[in-house]
Write an enzyme that holds these catalytic residues in place. Structure first.
Site, PDB file in Angstrom:
ATOM      1  N   ASP A 124     -39.276  -2.208  15.478  1.00 48.77           N
ATOM      2  CA  ASP A 124     -40.317  -3.017  16.110  1.00 48.77           C
ATOM      3  C   ASP A 124     -41.714  -2.462  15.854  1.00 48.77           C
ATOM      4  O   ASP A 124     -41.892  -1.274  15.557  1.00 48.77           O
ATOM      5  CB  ASP A 124     -40.112  -3.044  17.628  1.00 48.77           C
ATOM      6  CG  ASP A 124     -38.902  -3.869  18.028  1.00 48.77           C
ATOM      7  OD1 ASP A 124     -38.108  -4.235  17.148  1.00 48.77           O
ATOM      8  OD2 ASP A 124     -38.751  -4.117  19.238  1.00 48.77           O
ATOM      9  N   HIS A 170     -38.586   2.030  16.228  1.00 48.96           N
ATOM     10  CA  HIS A 170     -39.956   1.589  15.932  1.00 48.96           C
ATOM     11  C   HIS A 170     -40.439   2.241  14.643  1.00 48.96           C
ATOM     12  O   HIS A 170     -40.429   3.478  14.554  1.00 48.96           O
ATOM     13  CB  HIS A 170     -40.892   1.975  17.085  1.00 48.96           C
ATOM     14  CG  HIS A 170     -40.530   1.311  18.374  1.00 48.96           C
ATOM     15  ND1 HIS A 170     -39.557   1.809  19.208  1.00 48.96           N
ATOM     16  CD2 HIS A 170     -40.986   0.173  18.952  1.00 48.96           C
ATOM     17  CE1 HIS A 170     -39.442   1.003  20.259  1.00 48.96           C
ATOM     18  NE2 HIS A 170     -40.295   0.007  20.131  1.00 48.96           N
TER      19      HIS A 170
HETATM   20 ZN    ZN Z   1     -42.589  -3.440  20.769  1.00 50.21          ZN
END
Ligand code: ZN
Length: 482
Positions: free
Chosen positions: A306, A448
């Protein structure tokens, strides 16, 4: 009852139209004409600045994806404008530290409880938009939405960089020293016409500097001044905006201000801040064929990354994934997609899935329907511009979703089974061990790619789990075959 009065702010983030010439107290963040439709492919800042054309640009992002501690902060790092980057970093770091409760101060935004937080908890969002990136002039607006602070929690300020003199300045750098009192008098005169405004507050020099921190030129050369709420009185409609016409303001401009005005009205072909060298990270060129993995027959895992793309980490990640022929899903943030469309294109070309993670990472459940739509459709448009393909999946920031958000989009929401909390633990071996020990068959793992330590964890994850018989597939592939 959820707080909705602040929500229009989020539409502003990255999209303030400089062509607006209204000079009333209407919020600059009010209804954006065209809303999501105003997103033009590749030139998505509303000012005509295409961040993808700024050589060597890097977006510095730091987000949590934790409902108990919601913050997301991004600002650009443009080669040659180091002094301005440093000023923005200082600004953002101070706000993040205040919110997260570092340095021994009490946590304003993160109360230490986990999981039990409701929708009324604090949220910090710092976003940016380019105002001018042309010739030897760079202008950036930072917008902070801080739902624990007083006032409307919305704070905007502009940063200006003068490539000729190699100096970073605040908004008042646009005005010549000797003309400031004339300028302020003109601003006060306009404010007097606004209901609830307190122009006299600008008589105080300290308040003047703090209040006049957001100025930018309009497309026709006028100067627009935006006041945060509670700086010059309480506006019935939110914030005050004053626009001085070109003929009025031009005599008061500094030499730098005149160049900014000129570059706003008639932008040069490109930005040249005299950077000694602009790093040009290579974009991976791996091209994948179709994935025939059958997750009903073999063990699959869907790794998801992400908040990117982020240079240079996403490119590094792509090379690791190609080595193991692993497919993953990227939930990208729109403001980063328009800065690095080449990375998003490389993701898609390599057989990965590109999903939507909103434009600038707000908690969608706190926004109005128009804002929710804008957050998602602008990002999908940016992804389509980069890859040629509309995404079909979205991941709500913080995993925050409700029936309203679901009803406003045809994108399919994707949450996760395994949360590595890699934003909290920047430790590659911890992240790797966590995934290796927790992830099971057909599960979705949250990571991430804005964190170098998370990217560094990937080779160990891939080698260990591949040896255990796992296959790495996209979320859509997993859903279609499991
Ligand atoms: Zn996020």
């Amino acid at each position: 009852m959820r707080t909705r009065t602040l929500a229009p702010a989020l539409l502003l983030l990255g999209s303030l139209a400089l062509t607006t010439s209204c000079s009333t107290g209407a919020s600059p963040n009010g209804p954006v004409p065209g809303g999501a439709g105003s997103a033009k492919t590749g030139t998505d800042t509303g000012s005509g600045v295409d961040p993808a054309r700024i050589k060597g640009i890097r977006i510095v992002s730091d987000n949590s994806d934790d409902r108990s501690c919601r913050w997301a902060a991004s600002y650009p790092d443009v080669p040659g404008a180091g002094a301005m980057t440093a000023a923005m970093k200082k600004d953002v770091d101070a706000r993040l530290a205040g919110f997260r409760g570092q340095d021994g101060t009490p946590a304003a935004g993160c109360d230490g409880s986990s999981g039990a937080s409701g929708p009324d908890d604090a949220e910090l969002n710092v976003s940016f938009s380019f105002l001018v990136a042309s010739g030897d002039v760079l202008g950036v607006r930072l917008t902070t939405l801080d739902r624990v602070s007083a006032g409307d929690g919305l704070d905007t300020r502009t940063y200006w960089y003068d490539g000729r003199n190699r100096t970073a300045g605040s908004a008042l750098a646009l005005i010549a020293d000797g003309s400031r009192s004339d300028f302020v008098t003109a601003v006060q005169k306009q404010l007097r016409a606004e209901e609830g405004a307190d122009p006299a507050s600008l008589d105080d020099p300290a308040n003047r500097t703090a209040s006049l921190d957001d100025m930018a030129f309009t497309a026709d050369g006028g100067l627009r001044v935006d006041f945060d709420r509670d700086t010059v009185g309480v506006a019935a409609g939110g914030r005050y905006t004053v626009t001085l016409p070109k003929a009025t303001v031009t005599p008061w401009l500094s030499d730098f201000g005149k160049r900014v005005q000129s570059q706003t009205v008639n932008p040069s072909v490109g930005l040249d801040l005299g950077a000694a060298s602009t790093p040009t990270a290579a974009t991976p060129t791996h091209t994948a064929s179709g994935d025939t993995t059958d997750c009903a027959a073999v063990k699959c895992i869907a790794l998801t990354f992400d908040d990117g793309p982020a240079a240079p980490y996403t490119a590094t990640l792509l090379t690791y994934l190609a080595k193991y022929d692993a497919r993953v899903t990227f939930f990208t943030v729109g403001q980063n997609v328009v800065a690095h469309p080449e990375l998003v294109r490389a993701e898609a070309r390599a057989g990965h899935e590109v999903g939507n993670h909103s434009w600038n990472h707000p908690d969608l459940t706190r926004l109005t329907p128009a804002e929710i739509r804008s957050q998602l459709t602008r990002t999908s448009a940016a992804i389509k511009a980069a890859t040629g393909k509309e995404p079909t999946l979205f991941r709500p920031p913080y995993g925050a979703i409700n029936s309203e958000v679901r009803s406003l989009t045809t994108l399919s929401p994707v949450l996760w089974d395994v949360d590595t909390e890699d934003w909290k633990y920047p430790d590659a071996s911890r992240v790797a061990q966590y995934v290796i020990s927790k992830a099971g068959r057909n599960e979705v793992v949250l990571l991430h790619d804005i964190h170098p330590t998370s990217v560094a964890a990937v080779p160990e994850i891939l080698s260990t789990l591949t040896a255990r018989g796992y296959h790495f597939v996209t979320v859509s592939h997993l859903r279609a075959t499991m």
